[in-house]
Enzyme design. Structure first.
Site, PDB file in Angstrom:
ATOM      1  N   GLU A 227       0.851  -1.188   0.000  1.00  0.00           N
ATOM      2  CA  GLU A 227       0.000   0.000   0.000  1.00  0.00           C
ATOM      3  C   GLU A 227       0.895   1.249   0.000  1.00  0.00           C
ATOM      4  OE1 GLU A 227      -2.639   0.679   3.329  1.00  0.00           O
ATOM      5  OE2 GLU A 227      -4.003   1.790   2.064  1.00  0.00           O
ATOM      6  N   GLY A 363       3.382   1.964  10.617  1.00  0.00           N
ATOM      7  CA  GLY A 363       3.281   1.320  11.927  1.00  0.00           C
ATOM      8  C   GLY A 363       2.897  -0.139  11.750  1.00  0.00           C
ATOM      9  N   ALA A 364       1.965  -0.366  10.824  1.00  0.00           N
ATOM     10  CA  ALA A 364       1.482  -1.708  10.547  1.00  0.00           C
ATOM     11  C   ALA A 364       0.718  -1.689   9.228  1.00  0.00           C
ATOM     12  CB  ALA A 364       0.554  -2.177  11.661  1.00  0.00           C
ATOM     13  N   GLU A 366      -2.353  -3.853   6.899  1.00  0.00           N
ATOM     14  CA  GLU A 366      -3.448  -4.804   7.066  1.00  0.00           C
ATOM     15  C   GLU A 366      -3.553  -5.899   6.010  1.00  0.00           C
ATOM     16  OE1 GLU A 366      -3.726  -1.556   6.205  1.00  0.00           O
ATOM     17  OE2 GLU A 366      -5.353  -1.226   4.777  1.00  0.00           O
ATOM     18  N   HIS A 399      -6.846  -1.793  14.999  1.00  0.00           N
ATOM     19  CA  HIS A 399      -6.950  -1.036  13.750  1.00  0.00           C
ATOM     20  C   HIS A 399      -6.799  -1.962  12.531  1.00  0.00           C
ATOM     21  CE1 HIS A 399      -6.084   2.688  11.287  1.00  0.00           C
ATOM     22  NE2 HIS A 399      -5.556   1.757  10.509  1.00  0.00           N
ATOM     23  N   GLU A 400      -5.727  -2.733  12.539  1.00  0.00           N
ATOM     24  CA  GLU A 400      -5.452  -3.556  11.340  1.00  0.00           C
ATOM     25  C   GLU A 400      -6.485  -4.675  11.174  1.00  0.00           C
ATOM     26  OE1 GLU A 400      -3.561  -2.091   9.491  1.00  0.00           O
ATOM     27  OE2 GLU A 400      -2.426  -0.873  10.910  1.00  0.00           O
ATOM     28  N   HIS A 403      -9.567  -3.487   9.468  1.00  0.00           N
ATOM     29  CA  HIS A 403      -9.409  -3.395   8.016  1.00  0.00           C
ATOM     30  C   HIS A 403      -9.727  -4.724   7.327  1.00  0.00           C
ATOM     31  CE1 HIS A 403      -7.828   0.584   7.402  1.00  0.00           C
ATOM     32  NE2 HIS A 403      -6.677   0.391   8.029  1.00  0.00           N
ATOM     33  N   GLU A 422      -9.166   4.395   6.408  1.00  0.00           N
ATOM     34  CA  GLU A 422      -8.328   4.793   7.535  1.00  0.00           C
ATOM     35  C   GLU A 422      -9.100   5.525   8.633  1.00  0.00           C
ATOM     36  OE1 GLU A 422      -5.823   3.319   7.871  1.00  0.00           O
ATOM     37  OE2 GLU A 422      -5.137   2.752   5.873  1.00  0.00           O
TER      38      GLU A 422
END
Ligand code: BES
Ligand code: ZN
Length: 966
Positions: A227, A363-364, A366, A399-400, A403, A422
């Site tokens: 991404e 940070g991460a 998905e 969060h991930e 997604h 997001e």
């Protein structure tokens, strides 16, 4: 009409009296226009021209990608073979795909079924190898050996294979056009491409990540980050979120390495002719976007569990650190069923892996079924991790995993709708953490972390609407910012509150069910939520997502017998003062109003759909206060008349206002001062009213604002006086807390103690400094190891007030640290050091091998934010090392963060010009907007300083002469 639909009983109470504009607003218009003119004169107000961009043609599209990759972990190359079944929708003799930093060796198209090449063309004669990189052909032909993994796939008659005669790389556009000698007829077929690429060190595409084995050997893993637009660096593809397909992925890897991809392994077999290599084949994925594809080849341990809803969950860690994956594993195993219930849609894959990657830009990420994380966003060591790391891991996992539904199952149609992904994930991560860890009081933290941050950015003239038209990859990179994330999350929080949880959930389910495996746009979400709630969602939300900024609601009150009449008016809030000019944008603002009778419930809810509105609150006694924006949920700032504000302030001191309302009130006042609407001295007085404050998040927000003010005043010669103020504000709570945890304390107490001691230590509070030094000495000597929660404040304090020896000890601790969390902790405070030589040493360290490339940004940023000299030195360092820094991140969003952290603290007009001029000759396309924002902030700081420095100084002197009594 929808007013009545929204709140029938409330609508009747509204009086539409249309008051004159509040005098204060009129007064301020001139000031605001001056600042805007200044921006123009420096040429900072307008955004640069857009780069030309075209989406891929729709005449050929993929159905399934069969992709086999063979990374070489020693010479950092990879070989790839793609067999994509594709649909030709319109006859064509070329295929345009995305492709970047990849060399195509051969490409051909084999029509399926009974399509035959056009008469008169002899396919065999058309076979041309357009390019053949020597490192491939020197060893073996790709079809001979490397890709035997495809041998058992469907074979086509060679006669029908149409070989591409040209590969035209459009490097700027990151595209390749494959030209065929005959027309590809409508129908399906297989596009075969053999290619090679480099395992780069830029943390994007298919890249290498360095790690050290427990025995001390340096090795490399091969990992992906696609991404937004970097799948095209790993294989030629239709790299747009709406061009979905299924994927059959195989990896050819050394047999002692872990190979992972989105799906579970379905076959693992020896690779012919090389007994050290295996071919690992993964199950077919669901229909998905290219940016969510992932693969990892490296050495990892893992911990594993099965979630209540039957999904196999694993957390992969560096070798020997499986224990550190347990916390995230627990969070993930709780989170999956939480989302399944919330969305009422099951997680569609059989497994999910969460893996810590040593070199990682974001940070991460998905990736569907294989979520990649920075080590610090996933690994928790029971002894050495601090409370804020635990909370961060929980939020990132939340969060991930969100997604996996919102983004992966239903994907935005184009990057213009990135905020859907997001913003939504950034909102629901809090809902999830609140479910898993109610003791974190995470929603209050949302206000300080996301809501206020978004307002700060969105008040700039160089902000942008949530929905923003983007094309070129550098424009896409640019919108991974606080508007998409934090404003996005804030307006969803406001919307959720307006709709109510039950209908919101229902709407979410409708949306995810209707668009599953497909793509959606912002209006599709509104439609589902509108159907679920019966409320005018699109009309309300368009005012928040299609125009930038947000309103300042001015309110004044009048007591009319037993009732309170409120006169409300809205005007765009700008960081330089309220909006000037004719066509002031308007918002549909859900407004809640509470009173001291019941401070935690709304007495009235209205939807403000006009510039001005009057409201009558029944039965409000003259001695009661009235407050807008209960819970600080509405995305607006409030300016009260002096009388109303006066009546609210005691609620701060006696804590009768709820914490999140105390926080919001303070934050609004601070930003009003920054915008020149009220005086900064007024805010300092309000800050002093927080003497009895017990709440961590309220302190954290106050501390942040005092930090901004300290940075501003570091441009003056009375910096020491503001440090005195900080000490006075923070010492009562510091004394109450002490250094050691008391029985029964929890997560928030630990966060508060760290915050307060750090603040006091940094400001030079004598007792704190002495105790920090004592504990640091014991720590270094191994007598008494500092608890993880105390390390940051102690490190910061001793460094700021230390010398070269202290810095050397810190650098030694850094070298010895086994956990990345500890390394980062140290890296972030190094900039506190004060002497010019030591600052230089820290800057050199930032670019050394000791610091992971993604962390260089926070070291340099720390220097810029650490001191007056640091600010100048960091800027010079960036200019001197620009090429290396730019090259390190190849543009990308880290360069924006670096620029922001490093130049935003300036407060002299001419620096805005200097920054602008530097980036004109050293372009950073993905940071263009950030640069504009930074320049605007510099001018705002300068104006603020000119306006208020003298009165602040006087106030601080006067305070020193006669200290206020608590
Ligand atoms: N999709 C993003 C990762 C990403 C960020 C990709 C920037 C490309 C550019 C991911 O879901 C994300 O938002 N990660 C956040 C962490 C999150 C907890 C806010 C990040 O990387 O900062
Ligand atoms: Zn995200």
């Amino acid at each position: 009409m929808w007013l009545a639909a929204a709140a029938p009983s409330l609508a009747r109470r509204l009086l539409f009296l249309g008051p004159p504009p509040p005098p204060l607003l009129l007064l301020l218009l001139s000031r605001s226009s001056r600042c805007r003119r200044r921006l123009h004169s420096l040429g900072l107000a307008a955004m640069p021209e857009k780069r030309p961009f075209e989406r891929l043609p729709a005449d050929v599209c993929p159905i399934n990608y069969s992709l086999c990759l063979k990374p070489d972990l020693l010479d950092f190359t990879f070989e790839g073979k793609l067999e994509a079944s594709a649909q030709v929708r319109q006859a064509t003799n070329q295929i345009v795909m995305n492709c970047a930093d990849i060399d195509i060796i051969t490409a051909s198209y084999v029509p399926e079924g009974d399509e035959v090449p056009r008469p008169g063309i002899e396919p065999r004669l058309l076979s041309v190898k357009a390019r053949s990189p020597n490192h491939w052909t020197a060893r073996e032909s790709p079809t001979d050996c490397v890709f035997r993994c495809f041998d058992n796939r469907k074979q086509f008659s060679d006669n029908f294979e149409i070989h591409a005669t040209g590969f035209n790389y459009q490097n700027e556009d990151e595209k390749v056009t494959l030209s065929f000698p005959s027309t590809l007829q409508p129908g399906t077929g297989t596009l075969k491409i053999d290619f090679v690429g480099e395992l780069n060190d830029k943390m994007k595409g298919f890249y290498r990540s360095k790690y050290t084995t427990p025995s001390g050997e340096v090795r490399y893993a091969a990992v992906t980050q696609f991404e937004a637009t970097d799948a095209r660096r790993a294989f030629p593809c239709w790299d747009e979120p709406a061009i979905k397909a299924t994927f059959d992925i195989s990896l050819v890897v050394p047999k002692d390495r872990v190979a992972l991809s989105n799906m579970n392994v379905i076959d693992r077999k020896p690779y012919p002719d090389d007994e050290n290599v295996v071919e690992v084949k993964f199950a077919r994925t669901p229909v998905m976007s290219t940016y969510l594809v992932a693969f990892v080849v490296g050495e990892y341990d893992f911990v594993e569990t099965r979630s209540k809803d039957g999904v196999c969950v694993r957390v992969y860690t560096p070798v020997g650190k499986a224990e550190q994956g347990k916390f995230a594993l627990e969070v993930a195993a709780k989170t999956l069923p939480f989302y399944k219930d919330y969305f009422n849609v099951p997680y569609p894959l059989p497994k999910i892996d969460l893996i810590a990657i040593a070199d990682f830009a974001a940070g991460a990420m998905e990736n569907w079924g294989l979520v990649t994380y920075r080590e610090t966003a996933l690994l928790i060591d029971p002894k050495n991790s601090c409370s804020s790391s635990r909370q961060w891991v929980a939020l990132v996992v939340g969060h991930e995993l969100a997604h996996q539904w919102f983004g992966n199952l239903v994907t935005m149609e184009w990057w213009t709708h990135l905020w859907l992904n997001e913003g939504f994930a950034s909102w629901i991560e809090y809902l999830c953490v609140d479910h898993c860890f109610p003791e974190y009081d995470i929603w209050t933290q949302f206000v300080s972390a996301d809501y206020t941050r978004a307002q700060e950015l969105d008040a700039l003239d160089n902000s942008h609407p949530i929905e923003v038209s983007v094309g070129h990859p550098s424009e896409v990179d640019e919108i991974f910012d606080a508007i998409s994330y934090s404003k996005g999350a804030s307006v969803i929080r406001m919307l959720h509150d307006y709709i109510g949880d039950k209908d919101f959930k229902k709407g979410m389910n409708m949306y995810l069910t209707k668009f599953q495996q497909k793509n959606a746009a912002t209006e599709d979400l509104w439609e589902s939520l509108e159907n679920a709630s019966g409320k005018p969602i699109a009309a309300v939300m368009n005012t928040w997502t299609k125009q930038m900024g947000f309103p300042l609601i001015y309110v004044e009150a009048e007591q009319i017998e037993d009732d309170r009449l409120l006169r409300l008016s809205q005007r765009k809030f700008c960081a330089s003062g309220p909006y000037v000019g004719e066509d002031c944008p308007q918002w549909m603002v859900p407004i809640t109003i509470s009173t001291s009778e019941d401070s935690s419930h709304a007495k009235m809810k209205i939807l403000m759909d006009k510039p001005e509105m009057n409201v009558v609150l029944k039965d409000v006694k003259p001695d009661q206060w009235v407050k807008l924006n209960l819970g600080t949920v509405g995305f607006y700032r409030t300016q009260y008349s002096s009388a109303m504000l006066e009546s609210l302030l005691p609620g701060i001191r006696d804590l009768s206002l709820p914490p999140v309302d105390r926080l919001g009130l303070q934050n609004d006042l601070f930003s009003l001062a920054r915008a020149g609407i009220i005086s900064t001295v007024e805010v300092l007085k309000v800050m002093e009213a927080f003497v009895n404050e017990p709440n961590y998040t309220v302190w954290s927000d106050l501390s942040c604002n005092l930090g901004i003010l300290s940075t501003l005043l570091s441009h003056t010669d009375f910096y020491e006086e503001i440090q005195e103020f900080v000490k006075d504000v923070f010492s009562p709570i510091g004394e109450r807390l002490g250094w050691d945890p008391k029985p029964g304390e929890g997560h928030l107490d630990a966060l508060l103690r760290g915050l307060v001691l750090g603040k006091l230590g940094k400001a030079g509070h004598k007792a704190t400094l002495e105790e920090a030094r004592r504990r640091f000495k014991d720590h270094v000597e191994g007598k008494q190891i500092l608890s993880a929660d105390l390390r940051s404040p102690v490190y910061l304090t001793v460094l700021k007030h230390g010398d070269g020896t202290t810095l050397d000890i810190m650098l030694k601790l850094h070298k010895q640290a086994d956990m990345q969390e500890e390394k980062n902790r140290i890296e972030r405070v190094l900039g506190a050091t004060l002497s010019p030589e030591l600052i230089q040493k820290v800057l050199t360290f930032a670019l050394s091998e000791e610091v992971r490339p993604q962390d260089t940004v926070s070291v340099i940023g720390g220097v810029a934010g650490g001191s007056k000299h640091g600010r100048k030195a960091a800027w010079k360092f960036i200019k001197d090392n620009w090429e290396e820094l730019y090259n390190r991140y190849q543009g990308g969003f880290l360069i924006s963060r670096l620029i922001k952290l490093s130049v935003e603290g300036f407060a002299v007009d001419k620096m805005a010009g200097e920054v602008k001029a530097f980036f004109e000759s050293h372009p950073a396309p993905s940071a263009e907007r950030t640069i504009q924002q930074c320049c605007e902030n510099i001018l705002l700081n300068a104006a603020w300083l000119k306006r208020d420095a003298e009165s602040i100084h006087q106030y601080l002197l006067q305070r020193k002469a006669s200290p206020p009594t608590a």
